[in-house]
Every structure is written in structure tokens, then in C-alpha cells.
Design a protein around this motif. Structure first.
Motif, PDB file in Angstrom:
ATOM      1  N   THR A 129       0.835  -1.209   0.000  1.00 55.48           N
ATOM      2  CA  THR A 129       0.000   0.000   0.000  1.00 55.48           C
ATOM      3  C   THR A 129       0.863   1.250   0.000  1.00 55.48           C
ATOM      4  O   THR A 129       0.582   2.224  -0.712  1.00 55.48           O
ATOM      5  CB  THR A 129      -0.924   0.002   1.229  1.00 55.48           C
ATOM      6  N   ILE A 130       1.925   1.231   0.801  1.00 56.48           N
ATOM      7  CA  ILE A 130       2.826   2.388   0.863  1.00 56.48           C
ATOM      8  C   ILE A 130       3.487   2.632  -0.485  1.00 56.48           C
ATOM      9  O   ILE A 130       3.610   3.783  -0.933  1.00 56.48           O
ATOM     10  CB  ILE A 130       3.880   2.173   1.961  1.00 56.48           C
ATOM     11  N   GLU A 131       3.902   1.583  -1.143  1.00 53.21           N
ATOM     12  CA  GLU A 131       4.546   1.750  -2.443  1.00 53.21           C
ATOM     13  C   GLU A 131       3.562   2.272  -3.484  1.00 53.21           C
ATOM     14  O   GLU A 131       3.920   3.088  -4.342  1.00 53.21           O
ATOM     15  CB  GLU A 131       5.164   0.424  -2.899  1.00 53.21           C
ATOM     16  N   GLU A 132       2.312   1.827  -3.402  1.00 49.57           N
ATOM     17  CA  GLU A 132       1.292   2.351  -4.314  1.00 49.57           C
ATOM     18  C   GLU A 132       1.052   3.840  -4.059  1.00 49.57           C
ATOM     19  O   GLU A 132       0.943   4.641  -5.003  1.00 49.57           O
ATOM     20  CB  GLU A 132      -0.017   1.575  -4.125  1.00 49.57           C
ATOM     21  N   ARG A 133       0.967   4.195  -2.800  1.00 48.12           N
ATOM     22  CA  ARG A 133       0.782   5.606  -2.463  1.00 48.12           C
ATOM     23  C   ARG A 133       1.981   6.436  -2.903  1.00 48.12           C
ATOM     24  O   ARG A 133       1.826   7.553  -3.405  1.00 48.12           O
ATOM     25  CB  ARG A 133       0.583   5.760  -0.957  1.00 48.12           C
ATOM     26  N   ARG A 134       3.176   5.904  -2.726  1.00 42.22           N
ATOM     27  CA  ARG A 134       4.387   6.630  -3.111  1.00 42.22           C
ATOM     28  C   ARG A 134       4.378   6.954  -4.602  1.00 42.22           C
ATOM     29  O   ARG A 134       4.648   8.088  -5.002  1.00 42.22           O
ATOM     30  CB  ARG A 134       5.629   5.803  -2.755  1.00 42.22           C
ATOM     31  N   ALA A 135       4.027   5.953  -5.394  1.00 41.94           N
ATOM     32  CA  ALA A 135       3.994   6.161  -6.843  1.00 41.94           C
ATOM     33  C   ALA A 135       2.913   7.163  -7.232  1.00 41.94           C
ATOM     34  O   ALA A 135       3.129   8.039  -8.076  1.00 41.94           O
ATOM     35  CB  ALA A 135       3.769   4.828  -7.543  1.00 41.94           C
ATOM     36  N   ALA A 136       1.730   7.045  -6.603  1.00 41.65           N
ATOM     37  CA  ALA A 136       0.621   7.939  -6.948  1.00 41.65           C
ATOM     38  C   ALA A 136       0.911   9.379  -6.543  1.00 41.65           C
ATOM     39  O   ALA A 136       0.669  10.321  -7.317  1.00 41.65           O
ATOM     40  CB  ALA A 136      -0.659   7.448  -6.268  1.00 41.65           C
ATOM     41  N   VAL A 137       1.444   9.578  -5.340  1.00 46.28           N
ATOM     42  CA  VAL A 137       1.743  10.932  -4.861  1.00 46.28           C
ATOM     43  C   VAL A 137       2.850  11.563  -5.678  1.00 46.28           C
ATOM     44  O   VAL A 137       2.785  12.741  -6.050  1.00 46.28           O
ATOM     45  CB  VAL A 137       2.120  10.896  -3.360  1.00 46.28           C
ATOM     46  N   ALA A 138       3.887  10.790  -5.989  1.00 49.73           N
ATOM     47  CA  ALA A 138       4.995  11.315  -6.779  1.00 49.73           C
ATOM     48  C   ALA A 138       4.526  11.731  -8.165  1.00 49.73           C
ATOM     49  O   ALA A 138       4.937  12.776  -8.692  1.00 49.73           O
ATOM     50  CB  ALA A 138       6.104  10.268  -6.886  1.00 49.73           C
ATOM     51  N   ALA A 139       3.638  10.936  -8.770  1.00 47.13           N
ATOM     52  CA  ALA A 139       3.121  11.270 -10.096  1.00 47.13           C
ATOM     53  C   ALA A 139       2.232  12.504 -10.034  1.00 47.13           C
ATOM     54  O   ALA A 139       2.290  13.375 -10.915  1.00 47.13           O
ATOM     55  CB  ALA A 139       2.339  10.083 -10.658  1.00 47.13           C
ATOM     56  N   GLN A 140       1.402  12.616  -9.004  1.00 47.13           N
ATOM     57  CA  GLN A 140       0.496  13.756  -8.892  1.00 47.13           C
ATOM     58  C   GLN A 140       1.251  15.061  -8.651  1.00 47.13           C
ATOM     59  O   GLN A 140       0.933  16.093  -9.238  1.00 47.13           O
ATOM     60  CB  GLN A 140      -0.504  13.524  -7.761  1.00 47.13           C
ATOM     61  N   ASP A 141       2.271  15.012  -7.795  1.00 53.64           N
ATOM     62  CA  ASP A 141       2.998  16.231  -7.450  1.00 53.64           C
ATOM     63  C   ASP A 141       4.229  16.460  -8.305  1.00 53.64           C
ATOM     64  O   ASP A 141       4.889  17.496  -8.175  1.00 53.64           O
ATOM     65  CB  ASP A 141       3.422  16.174  -5.971  1.00 53.64           C
ATOM     66  N   GLY A 142       4.550  15.498  -9.193  1.00 56.60           N
ATOM     67  CA  GLY A 142       5.715  15.663 -10.052  1.00 56.60           C
ATOM     68  C   GLY A 142       7.013  15.714  -9.284  1.00 56.60           C
ATOM     69  O   GLY A 142       7.844  16.593  -9.508  1.00 56.60           O
ATOM     70  N   THR A 143       7.194  14.786  -8.358  1.00 61.87           N
ATOM     71  CA  THR A 143       8.393  14.785  -7.529  1.00 61.87           C
ATOM     72  C   THR A 143       9.044  13.412  -7.539  1.00 61.87           C
ATOM     73  O   THR A 143       8.462  12.426  -8.008  1.00 61.87           O
ATOM     74  CB  THR A 143       8.047  15.185  -6.075  1.00 61.87           C
ATOM     75  N   ASP A 144      10.258  13.338  -7.029  1.00 58.98           N
ATOM     76  CA  ASP A 144      10.990  12.084  -6.940  1.00 58.98           C
ATOM     77  C   ASP A 144      10.318  11.181  -5.906  1.00 58.98           C
ATOM     78  O   ASP A 144      10.080  11.608  -4.769  1.00 58.98           O
ATOM     79  CB  ASP A 144      12.432  12.371  -6.522  1.00 58.98           C
ATOM     80  N   PRO A 145       9.982   9.940  -6.257  1.00 58.70           N
ATOM     81  CA  PRO A 145       9.343   9.039  -5.287  1.00 58.70           C
ATOM     82  C   PRO A 145      10.125   8.911  -3.987  1.00 58.70           C
ATOM     83  O   PRO A 145       9.530   8.766  -2.917  1.00 58.70           O
ATOM     84  CB  PRO A 145       9.283   7.704  -6.038  1.00 58.70           C
ATOM     85  N   ALA A 146      11.437   8.964  -4.065  1.00 56.71           N
ATOM     86  CA  ALA A 146      12.250   8.819  -2.860  1.00 56.71           C
ATOM     87  C   ALA A 146      12.118  10.019  -1.933  1.00 56.71           C
ATOM     88  O   ALA A 146      12.484   9.941  -0.755  1.00 56.71           O
ATOM     89  CB  ALA A 146      13.716   8.619  -3.240  1.00 56.71           C
ATOM     90  N   ALA A 147      11.626  11.149  -2.460  1.00 57.79           N
ATOM     91  CA  ALA A 147      11.524  12.371  -1.658  1.00 57.79           C
ATOM     92  C   ALA A 147      10.143  12.572  -1.039  1.00 57.79           C
ATOM     93  O   ALA A 147       9.906  13.553  -0.339  1.00 57.79           O
ATOM     94  CB  ALA A 147      11.863  13.578  -2.528  1.00 57.79           C
TER      95      ALA A 147
END
Length: 222
Positions: A129-147
Motif C-alpha cells: 500500500t505504501i509503495e502504491e501511495r508513493r507512486a501515486a503521490v509522486a506522479a500527482q505532485d511531479g516529484t521524486d518518489p524517494a523524496a
């Protein structure tokens, strides 16, 4: 055996008197206990709750009524005028809004099912779930997933946290500014305005009220 012999030698009248005295003593003790029960019930079950309610209504009316906010961001005690509570997180849809942290309360932000997921940090479902959220948030905000900040990935214990970290709010500034046609500096200043510091200067962490920030954006854009 000696005690039994002594009791047997007592006259019937003496034994009857002793029994009556014991019954009177028990009745007195029971009556005293009943009085204590009644007094404490009145004090703690009626007087104290009414006193707390009265103080809340007089000195802390807004807080006592749920810390409600209107669409303009003003405080209100009327539920019909309220769009949310400063104490309870809620979902927002669209790039023009700052997003709150995830919620595991029911289907999300369900006040009748306030709770976390209760999954351990190594639970495979939580990790996925965390990895799914990480990918979705990074794509929405245009940021590095690691950040992506931790509060953008994990739900709070209550599932109703109304705040996000300043880091998560800062990550969303560019997206919100673009969606609303506003200058990033203007949106960033609004975030700073709605950032609360540590309580008493040392308790907790700095935080941003998502509801109040989105209401302020709505007033600015209208």
C-alpha cells in the motif's frame, strides 16, 4: 469446642439481643454506604458533568461545539453553516486542493470508524500500500518518489488527522498553484501562514491545517 460450649451456655435472650445488635449494625452500615453512593452519584454523575459542560459553553463555546469552520474559514457553532472541523481530516478531490495524509478509518475519514490499519511495518499488505501511495503521490505532485514525505504514505492512528507536515505541504505547492493559476510564491506564503509551530515551543512537530489552507485558497480564488 470451648467457644461452642460458651455459646451453648448463653441464655436465649442474650443470643437474641446479640443478633439484633448485629442486624442493627449491618443496617446502619448499609444505610451509610447507600448515602455515600447517592452523594457521589449526584456529585460525579450530575453536578460535575454539568459544571464541565457549563464552563465549556461559556469559556470555550467554539471548541465545545466541535471546532467547526465555515466556507470562508471563520469559526462557527452552527452545524448548518459548517463545512468541516479544524480537528477532523477530510478528503479533497482535484489538483487544486492540498491533499491530507491517507486515512484507514473505514473507507477513509469515517468518523464512526476512527482507527489506523493496525498493520505492522513489515506487513506485506502495508508495504504494498505504501509503495502504491508513493507512486501515486509522486506522479500527482511531479516529484521524486524517494523524496515523498512519510506522512503522505502512512495513515495516522486515528485516521482523522487534520494536518500534514510542512514538507508535504511544500511538495504540493507547485501543483496547487498551477491548477489555480496562482503564483507559487503566493501559495507558499499561504502555507506558511497556516503552519502551526510546536505547542508551547517544544511539544509535537510543526504542522499545516489542510482544511484551513484549502478554505483560504478558495477565498483567494473566488
Amino acid at each position: 469446642m470451648a467457644h461452642d460450649n460458651f455459646s451453648a451456655r448463653q441464655p436465649a435472650g442474650a443470643r437474641s439481643l446479640s443478633t439484633r445488635r448485629g442486624a442493627v449494625s449491618l443496617a446502619r452500615q448499609s444505610l451509610a454506604g447507600l448515602r455515600v453512593l447517592v452523594v457521589l452519584t449526584v456529585l460525579l454523575g450530575v453536578v460535575y458533568p454539568l459544571a464541565v459542560w457549563g464552563v465549556g459553553q461559556v469559556a470555550f463555546r467554539w471548541q465545545a461545539e466541535g471546532s467547526l469552520l465555515t466556507a470562508s474559514g471563520d469559526r462557527t457553532t452552527s452545524r448548518s453553516d459548517a463545512v468541516g472541523s479544524a480537528l477532523v481530516g477530510q478528503a479533497f478531490t482535484g489538483d487544486e486542493y492540498f491533499q491530507p495524509r491517507p486515512s484507514a478509518a473505514g473507507d477513509g475519514y469515517d468518523t464512526l470508524a476512527s482507527a489506523g490499519s493496525n498493520l505492522g511495518p513489515l506487513n506485506p499488505d502495508l508495504v504494498a500500500t505504501i509503495e502504491e501511495r508513493r507512486a501515486a503521490v509522486a506522479a500527482q505532485d511531479g516529484t521524486d518518489p524517494a523524496a515523498v514525505p512519510a506522512d503522505a504514505l502512512t495513515a495516522s492512528a486515528s485516521g482523522l488527522d487534520p494536518h500534514v507536515s510542512p514538507e508535504y505541504a511544500e511538495q504540493q505547492v507547485a501543483r496547487v498553484a498551477q491548477a489555480r493559476g496562482l503564483d507559487e510564491g503566493t501559495v507558499r506564503a499561504l502555507v506558511a501562514e497556516h503552519t502551526q509551530g510546536r505547542d508551547l515551543g517544544f511539544l509535537g512537530e510543526p504542522r499545516v491545517s489542510v482544511l484551513e489552507l484549502n478554505l483560504a485558497l478558495g477565498m483567494m480564488s473566488s
